[in-house]
Write an enzyme that holds these catalytic residues in place. Structure first.
Site, PDB file in Angstrom:
ATOM      1  N   HIS A  17       0.802  -1.110  -0.105  1.00 33.78           N
ATOM      2  CA  HIS A  17       0.128  -0.096   0.159  1.00 33.78           C
ATOM      3  C   HIS A  17       0.849   1.246   0.011  1.00 33.78           C
ATOM      4  O   HIS A  17       0.642   2.203  -0.584  1.00 33.78           O
ATOM      5  CB  HIS A  17      -0.800  -0.063   1.307  1.00 33.78           C
ATOM      6  CG  HIS A  17      -1.964  -0.978   1.410  1.00 33.78           C
ATOM      7  ND1 HIS A  17      -2.302  -1.844   2.576  1.00 33.78           N
ATOM      8  CD2 HIS A  17      -2.919  -1.315   0.582  1.00 33.78           C
ATOM      9  CE1 HIS A  17      -2.946  -2.726   2.400  1.00 33.78           C
ATOM     10  NE2 HIS A  17      -3.715  -2.342   1.119  1.00 33.78           N
ATOM     11  N   LYS A  41     -15.846  -7.773   3.831  1.00 36.48           N
ATOM     12  CA  LYS A  41     -14.599  -8.124   4.972  1.00 36.48           C
ATOM     13  C   LYS A  41     -15.137  -8.060   6.168  1.00 36.48           C
ATOM     14  O   LYS A  41     -15.637  -6.844   6.447  1.00 36.48           O
ATOM     15  CB  LYS A  41     -13.370  -7.338   4.528  1.00 36.48           C
ATOM     16  CG  LYS A  41     -12.781  -7.880   3.201  1.00 36.48           C
ATOM     17  CD  LYS A  41     -11.464  -7.089   3.055  1.00 36.48           C
ATOM     18  CE  LYS A  41     -10.737  -7.462   1.824  1.00 36.48           C
ATOM     19  NZ  LYS A  41      -9.931  -6.507   1.351  1.00 36.48           N
ATOM     20  N   ARG A  90      -1.916  -6.155  -8.213  1.00 41.00           N
ATOM     21  CA  ARG A  90      -0.795  -7.154  -8.107  1.00 41.00           C
ATOM     22  C   ARG A  90      -0.934  -7.999  -9.084  1.00 41.00           C
ATOM     23  O   ARG A  90       0.011  -8.887  -9.375  1.00 41.00           O
ATOM     24  CB  ARG A  90      -0.763  -7.716  -6.575  1.00 41.00           C
ATOM     25  CG  ARG A  90      -0.426  -6.706  -5.678  1.00 41.00           C
ATOM     26  CD  ARG A  90      -0.882  -7.486  -4.341  1.00 41.00           C
ATOM     27  NE  ARG A  90      -2.274  -7.656  -4.189  1.00 41.00           N
ATOM     28  CZ  ARG A  90      -3.027  -7.924  -3.129  1.00 41.00           C
ATOM     29  NH1 ARG A  90      -2.357  -8.173  -1.937  1.00 41.00           N
ATOM     30  NH2 ARG A  90      -4.347  -7.970  -3.166  1.00 41.00           N
ATOM     31  N   SER A 128      -2.625  -7.626   3.324  1.00 43.12           N
ATOM     32  CA  SER A 128      -2.860  -7.573   4.806  1.00 43.12           C
ATOM     33  C   SER A 128      -3.384  -8.838   5.373  1.00 43.12           C
ATOM     34  O   SER A 128      -2.801  -9.176   6.494  1.00 43.12           O
ATOM     35  CB  SER A 128      -4.153  -6.692   4.872  1.00 43.12           C
ATOM     36  OG  SER A 128      -3.874  -5.377   4.266  1.00 43.12           O
TER      37      SER A 128
HETATM   38  O1  PNS Z   1      -8.908  -2.925   0.592  1.00 43.76           O
HETATM   39  P1  PNS Z   1     -10.295  -3.396  -0.165  1.00 43.76           P
HETATM   40  O2  PNS Z   1     -11.142  -4.244   0.858  1.00 43.76           O
HETATM   41  O3  PNS Z   1      -9.928  -4.403  -1.215  1.00 43.76           O
HETATM   42  O4  PNS Z   1     -10.901  -2.351  -0.793  1.00 43.76           O
HETATM   43  C1  PNS Z   1     -12.377  -2.089  -1.262  1.00 43.76           C
HETATM   44  C2  PNS Z   1     -13.086  -0.947  -0.920  1.00 43.76           C
HETATM   45  C3  PNS Z   1     -13.182  -0.692   0.475  1.00 43.76           C
HETATM   46  C4  PNS Z   1     -12.413   0.233  -1.488  1.00 43.76           C
HETATM   47  C5  PNS Z   1     -14.632  -1.114  -1.593  1.00 43.76           C
HETATM   48  O5  PNS Z   1     -15.238  -2.194  -0.799  1.00 43.76           O
HETATM   49  C6  PNS Z   1     -15.423   0.040  -1.253  1.00 43.76           C
HETATM   50  O6  PNS Z   1     -15.198   1.132  -2.243  1.00 43.76           O
HETATM   51  N1  PNS Z   1     -16.290   0.327  -0.247  1.00 43.76           N
HETATM   52  C7  PNS Z   1     -16.987   1.509   0.039  1.00 43.76           C
HETATM   53  C8  PNS Z   1     -18.318   1.336  -0.219  1.00 43.76           C
HETATM   54  C9  PNS Z   1     -18.629   1.351  -1.860  1.00 43.76           C
HETATM   55  O7  PNS Z   1     -18.481   2.532  -2.386  1.00 43.76           O
HETATM   56  N2  PNS Z   1     -18.871   0.240  -2.525  1.00 43.76           N
HETATM   57  C10 PNS Z   1     -19.300   0.096  -3.976  1.00 43.76           C
HETATM   58  C11 PNS Z   1     -17.909  -0.012  -4.661  1.00 43.76           C
HETATM   59  S1  PNS Z   1     -18.282   0.290  -6.292  1.00 43.76           S
END
Ligand code: PNS
Length: 158
Positions: A17, A41, A90, A128
């Site tokens: 990150h 998650k 990645r 992570s």
């Molecule tokens: O690190 P991650 O868990 O892969 O990141 C995913 C994340 C947190 C960026 C995604 O789940 C997100 O944007 N969550 C906020 C809610 C949202 O906007 N969801 C629609 C995404 S198109």
């Protein structure tokens, strides 16, 4: 001012990150590292703990801010005049997952572009979840997370 956001779960933040955040900070005037909710998650660290770890880990990178948000990323992007959503890639499986979100965010916040930055090869396997596993079983995570947060992660997860 060209503002970008690096959103994610960051449970916890990794060297992978950090590399993406540093490279985004070279491209944009301001980069907000945003702890957002991923409903798929169940995180180990609270959002506040994750934000504190990110603050420590990014303290030396200029132009970087840290924030927390529990709603739709697209709403945060629109409310804060952000022009780019930066994601690290990645592998092809990361791309499949990120491409779908990029298309959804393009529809929800048409004023912002998703920008993909390819991972540094040395961080391709760093995640992570890998760090959580190593620390939970008493292993040394110092090769995978910034030095400033190693002790806190190991103490918290052991
Ligand atoms: O690190 P991650 O868990 O892969 O990141 C995913 C994340 C947190 C960026 C995604 O789940 C997100 O944007 N969550 C906020 C809610 C949202 O906007 N969801 C629609 C995404 S198109």
């Amino acid at each position: 001012m060209r503002k970008a956001v690096c959103p994610g779960s960051f449970d916890p933040i990794t060297n992978g990150h950090i590399d993406i955040i540093k490279r985004a900070a070279e491209l944009f005037d301001e980069v907000t590292v945003l702890v957002v909710t991923n409903p798929d998650k169940k995180c180990v660290f609270s959002p506040e703990e994750r934000a504190e770890l990110i603050k420590k880990a990014t303290a030396e990178i200029s132009g970087v801010k840290v924030d927390l948000f529990s709603g739709l990323l697209a709403d945060y992007v629109k409310a804060n005049g952000i022009c780019a959503i930066v994601k690290g890639i990645r592998s092809s499986s990361d791309f499949e997952y990120e491409f779908q979100m990029a298309l959804a965010n393009r529809s929800l916040a048409p004023g912002a572009e998703t920008v993909f930055i390819t991972a540094d090869p040395q961080n391709m396997y760093v995640s992570s979840s890998l760090i959580r596993q190593i620390a939970t079983f008493g292993g040394d995570v110092s090769d995978f997370v910034p030095k400033s947060i190693v002790e806190e992660i190991e103490k918290r997860l052991k």
